[in-house]
Design a protein around this motif. Structure first.
Motif, PDB file in Angstrom:
ATOM      1  N   ARG A 211       0.794  -1.111  -0.060  1.00 13.61           N
ATOM      2  CA  ARG A 211      -0.023   0.059  -0.065  1.00 13.61           C
ATOM      3  C   ARG A 211       0.753   1.448  -0.117  1.00 13.61           C
ATOM      4  O   ARG A 211       1.851   1.468   0.919  1.00 13.61           O
ATOM      5  N   GLU A 212       0.793   2.102  -0.973  1.00 10.88           N
ATOM      6  CA  GLU A 212       1.603   3.358  -1.131  1.00 10.88           C
ATOM      7  C   GLU A 212       0.843   4.447  -0.497  1.00 10.88           C
ATOM      8  O   GLU A 212      -0.216   4.730  -0.772  1.00 10.88           O
ATOM      9  N   GLU A 213       1.750   5.197   0.418  1.00 13.10           N
ATOM     10  CA  GLU A 213       1.287   6.375   0.888  1.00 13.10           C
ATOM     11  C   GLU A 213       2.132   7.558   0.709  1.00 13.10           C
ATOM     12  O   GLU A 213       3.217   7.599   1.155  1.00 13.10           O
ATOM     13  N   THR A 214       1.684   8.571   0.175  1.00  6.28           N
ATOM     14  CA  THR A 214       2.360   9.911  -0.239  1.00  6.28           C
ATOM     15  C   THR A 214       2.656  10.633   1.222  1.00  6.28           C
ATOM     16  O   THR A 214       3.873  11.032   1.048  1.00  6.28           O
ATOM     17  N   ALA A 215       1.855  10.539   2.026  1.00  8.82           N
ATOM     18  CA  ALA A 215       2.106  11.034   3.413  1.00  8.82           C
ATOM     19  C   ALA A 215       3.393  10.660   3.826  1.00  8.82           C
ATOM     20  O   ALA A 215       3.800  11.440   4.986  1.00  8.82           O
ATOM     21  N   LEU A 216       3.921   9.412   3.548  1.00  3.99           N
ATOM     22  CA  LEU A 216       5.038   8.828   4.059  1.00  3.99           C
ATOM     23  C   LEU A 216       6.067   9.197   3.237  1.00  3.99           C
ATOM     24  O   LEU A 216       7.488   8.512   3.658  1.00  3.99           O
TER      25      LEU A 216
END
Length: 315
Positions: A211-216
């Protein structure tokens, strides 16, 4: 390893009821002794991979690692030897193979007190005392720094698209084995290519999605959203891994510490491809947020309601 320290790894393997477990001991005919499964690291082998391999070779058991136990040091043939140990659960209904017939000819499952009496060496007996110092069952949250990805200065283009280099891809393959020691089923990553690629070999081996998260990511870091993600991962019922960047991970580790015990710490630098394992265990008060215990690297603290150990490793 020349004349330096001898490195070895092993585990206190247990099965059954957490309140009344049995542990696996091995008998070595060459020494006529009873000990815990362990063995030397191969050249270039990660210490966690060595622990898994040695347990498998000596007992035939596939195990899941829990928290680290205190390392054991003693002299062997005039050289200092260090053995790193973990708690390890043998899930399901596995039966040991009875040893390899050469180095190990017997495997015995024994209750803790009986195992302590049978063990030949004092340092093994001390490990069994450490077993009872905290819960056997903990849930790991693994915070991982992406593997090597070449030079930021030499990369032409969007830094989010910078890939792992050859050494980084080798690290990712090692991590595919090492992360398997904890069997995380939830994989969360910065959307940056190098972070996703670091988790990809493990994900492919186990048929999982990242799962890819821009916020990280460095380019889209959002502290409030990142903290929500960390808290959500601490709340999932099973093991999870989060992959991010060196500049962000100290803050993420601080967020995890604050969620668990109300104090934010920041002294958690990780090398590229390195990771921290945060083991946590909660009682029925978990949902009420009454969890206040935490440990530093390699330490375990019991506050009655939750036990946490923080361990850091390099690849």
């Amino acid at each position: 390893m020349g004349k330096g320290m001898i490195r070895a790894a092993g585990a206190v393997v247990w099965r059954g009821n957490e309140d009344d477990p049995e542990v696996a001991l091995v008998h070595r005919p060459a020494y006529d002794d009873w000990s815990l499964p362990k063995g030397k690291l191969r050249h270039g082998e990660h210490v966690i991979a060595a622990a898994l391999r040695e347990v498998w070779e000596e007992t035939g058991l596939r195990v899941v690692l829990g928290r680290a136990l205190p390392p054991v040091h003693y002299m062997h043939d005039g050289r200092l030897k260090r053995v790193d140990y973990w708690l390890a659960q043998a899930p399901g209904h596995q039966d040991p193979i009875g040893g390899d017939g050469y180095e190990v000819d017997k495997v015995a499952w024994l209750p803790i007190e009986e195992a302590r009496r049978r063990l030949t060496y004092a340092w093994d007996r001390s490990l069994l005392r450490a077993v009872g110092a905290a819960p056997l069952v903990t849930t790991p949250l693994i915070l991982l720094r992406h593997a090597l990805a070449g030079s930021r200065q030499e990369w032409k283009g969007d830094d989010d698209r910078r890939p792992l280099d050859e050494r980084g891809r080798a690290q990712a393959e090692i991590l595919a084995t090492v992360l398997g020691a904890y069997r995380p089923a939830v994989l969360v990553s910065s959307h940056s290519r190098r972070c996703v690629q670091t988790l990809k070999p493990y994900a492919e081996r186990h048929g999982l999605e990242v799962r890819e998260e821009t916020a990280l990511s460095e380019s889209g870091y959002d502290p409030r959203e990142a903290e929500r993600i960390v808290r959500d991962l601490l709340a999932v019922p099973g093991p999870a891994v989060l992959c991010s960047h060196g500049k962000i991970l100290p803050e993420l580790l601080g967020m995890a510490g604050e969620a668990l015990h109300g104090v934010r710490t920041a002294d958690h630098t990780l090398a590229k491809g390195g990771f921290a394992v945060l083991h946590h265990a909660a009682d029925e008060h978990r949902a009420a947020g009454r969890n206040r215990a935490a440990g530093r690297h390699g330490d375990t603290v019991d506050a009655g309601e939750r036990v946490v150990s923080m361990e850091r490793y390099a690849t």
